[in-house]
Enzyme design. Structure first.
Site, PDB file in Angstrom:
ATOM      1  N   LYS A 178       0.511  -1.374   0.270  1.00  0.00           N
ATOM      2  CA  LYS A 178       0.182   0.305  -0.205  1.00  0.00           C
ATOM      3  C   LYS A 178       1.353   1.174  -0.046  1.00  0.00           C
ATOM      4  CE  LYS A 178       0.458   1.484   4.160  1.00  0.00           C
ATOM      5  NZ  LYS A 178       1.552   2.613   5.184  1.00  0.00           N
ATOM      6  N   THR A 235      -3.925   5.692   3.566  1.00  0.00           N
ATOM      7  CA  THR A 235      -2.492   6.453   3.129  1.00  0.00           C
ATOM      8  C   THR A 235      -2.502   6.661   1.724  1.00  0.00           C
ATOM      9  OG1 THR A 235      -1.367   3.812   4.890  1.00  0.00           O
ATOM     10  CG2 THR A 235       0.279   5.092   2.914  1.00  0.00           C
TER      11      THR A 235
HETATM   12  O1  LIG Z   1       1.516   2.988   7.741  1.00  0.00           O
HETATM   13  C1  LIG Z   1       1.122   3.724   8.282  1.00  0.00           C
HETATM   14  C2  LIG Z   1      -0.219   4.274   8.250  1.00  0.00           C
HETATM   15  O2  LIG Z   1      -1.169   3.339   8.389  1.00  0.00           O
HETATM   16  C3  LIG Z   1       1.375   5.568   7.996  1.00  0.00           C
HETATM   17  O3  LIG Z   1       1.890   5.936   6.456  1.00  0.00           O
HETATM   18  P1  LIG Z   1       3.277   6.593   6.108  1.00  0.00           P
HETATM   19  O4  LIG Z   1       4.669   6.251   6.313  1.00  0.00           O
HETATM   20  O5  LIG Z   1       2.877   6.678   4.707  1.00  0.00           O
HETATM   21  O6  LIG Z   1       3.252   7.699   6.910  1.00  0.00           O
END
Ligand SMILES: O=C(CO)COP(=O)(O)O
Ligand SMILES: NC(=O)C1=CN([C@@H]2O[C@H](COP(=O)(O)OP(=O)(O)OC[C@H]3O[C@@H](n4cnc5c(N)ncnc54)[C@H](O)[C@@H]3O)[C@@H](O)[C@H]2O)C=CC1
Length: 313
Positions: A178, A235
């Protein structure tokens, strides 16, 4: 269970704060240069029940360790500390695929700590939300049902709700992949291509995620759960996400702080190699890797994706 969190970044610190409502927690970081409040998690004072240390020996009395460093740092960490952790319950929170071994965190841990009981904690959750006590639902994946159940209870709180699965492969691939699609979604918004284009990237990205995860042995229902679709949705739609913000900067031609953890970049490279090895078509992930490496412009990437042969959904 006596819990230690190894890795004192934003997520490790947030988990320490959240779990401290249930009892004492040790938070270990290799270089703690702060007191009282972690600058990676501003505005969150650490509760007294969290003991912060940079001495690995101080954490070794605990039986359950949450490994909260980035995926590309995990191999080096295990090379140094693996023998001391073997035999314990080890829960990985990293969302990525190791670029050298082309495996997820659980396989790296299994290799370094063959006698450990291994689990993965993943799903939609920003560190700041968890630390503020906002309601959050996560996936706890463990191949051994009894260990999974014990961890589910130990790591759930009134506002942190863990769902259980035995599909470790599916849970960790959902969390890793993701991030790659979130970069692509950020590019689309940063380049002002519109919300409709973002919906297309999310949907076709999810199709890529499920195809690759299926080839690697994941169960389809894991990918439609919190650790897959749930985290993808979060995300790809929030400016809180570092992966989304990185993609946004790429799309807008803006600068981005290189010290920020952006797991999706190395994971996109790993996915491109893995896809080649097993002959699996992953056009969005391949394009994210090329974009992040400066091998293609945003305009050319879009043109390439839009000119692929028309096919059935
Ligand atoms: O995994 C995350 C939210 O579930 C955090 O996302 P980021 O690492 O893109 O900040
Ligand atoms: N921040 C978030 O909202 C969430 C993060 N995650 C995942 O958690 C993992 C960690 O992310 P963050 O804490 O946000 O990153 P971060 O950038 O805030 O912190 C990373 C921490 O890891 C430490 N570290 C790096 N290499 C190390 C090593 N070899 N040994 C020990 N410590 C080492 C760094 O010193 C730093 O404290 C990532 O895989 C991320 O995807 C998962 C859910 C949410």
């Amino acid at each position: 269970m006596k819990i230690a969190i190894l890795g004192a970044g934003a997520f490790g610190t947030a988990l320490a704060v959240a779990l401290s409502v249930k009892g004492p927690v040790t938070l270990w970081g290799r270089r703690i240069g702060w007191r009282g409040e972690n600058p990676r998690l501003p505005g969150i004072p650490l509760p007294e029940a969290v003991a912060v240390t940079d001495d690995p020996a101080a954490a070794m009395g605990c039986d359950t360790m949450l490994l909260a460093m980035p995926a590309q740092a995990l191999g080096g960490f295990l090379a140094e500390h693996g023998p001391a952790l073997d035999g314990k319950m080890l829960v990985s929170t990293a969302k990525g695929i190791d670029l050298r071994r082309l495996t997820g965190p659980s396989a790296l841990i299994a290799e370094a700590c063959p006698a450990a009981r291994i689990a993965v904690l993943t799903g939609p959750s920003f560190a700041a939300d968890i630390a503020r006590g906002l309601p959050t639902a996560l996936t706890l994946a463990c191949a051994d049902p009894a260990t999974g159940q014990a961890l589910q209870h130990a790591l759930s709180t009134p506002v942190l709700r863990l769902y259980r699965t035995t599909d470790v492969t599916g849970a960790e691939l959902g969390g890793a992949l993701k991030n790659v699609i979130a970069i692509a979604a950020g590019v689309v918004i940063g380049a002002r291509l519109g919300d409709s284009a973002r919906a297309a990237i999310i949907t076709r990205g999810f199709a890529e995620m499920t195809r690759l995860a299926g080839r690697l042995g994941a169960r389809p229902e894991t990918l439609t759960g919190l650790s897959g679709l749930g985290d993808l949705t979060l995300t790809c739609t929030s400016q809180q996400s570092r992966n989304f913000r990185f993609g946004h900067a790429l799309g807008a031609g803006a600068d981005f702080d290189a010290a920020t953890t952006v797991e999706g970049v190395a994971t996109a490279r790993a996915v491109a190699r893995l896809a080649d090895r097993i002959d699996q078509d992953m056009p969005i992930a391949a394009m994210v890797a090329r974009l992040a490496d400066g091998l293609v412009s945003v305009d050319n990437a879009l043109e390439h994706l839009m000119s692929r042969p028309l096919k059935e959904e």
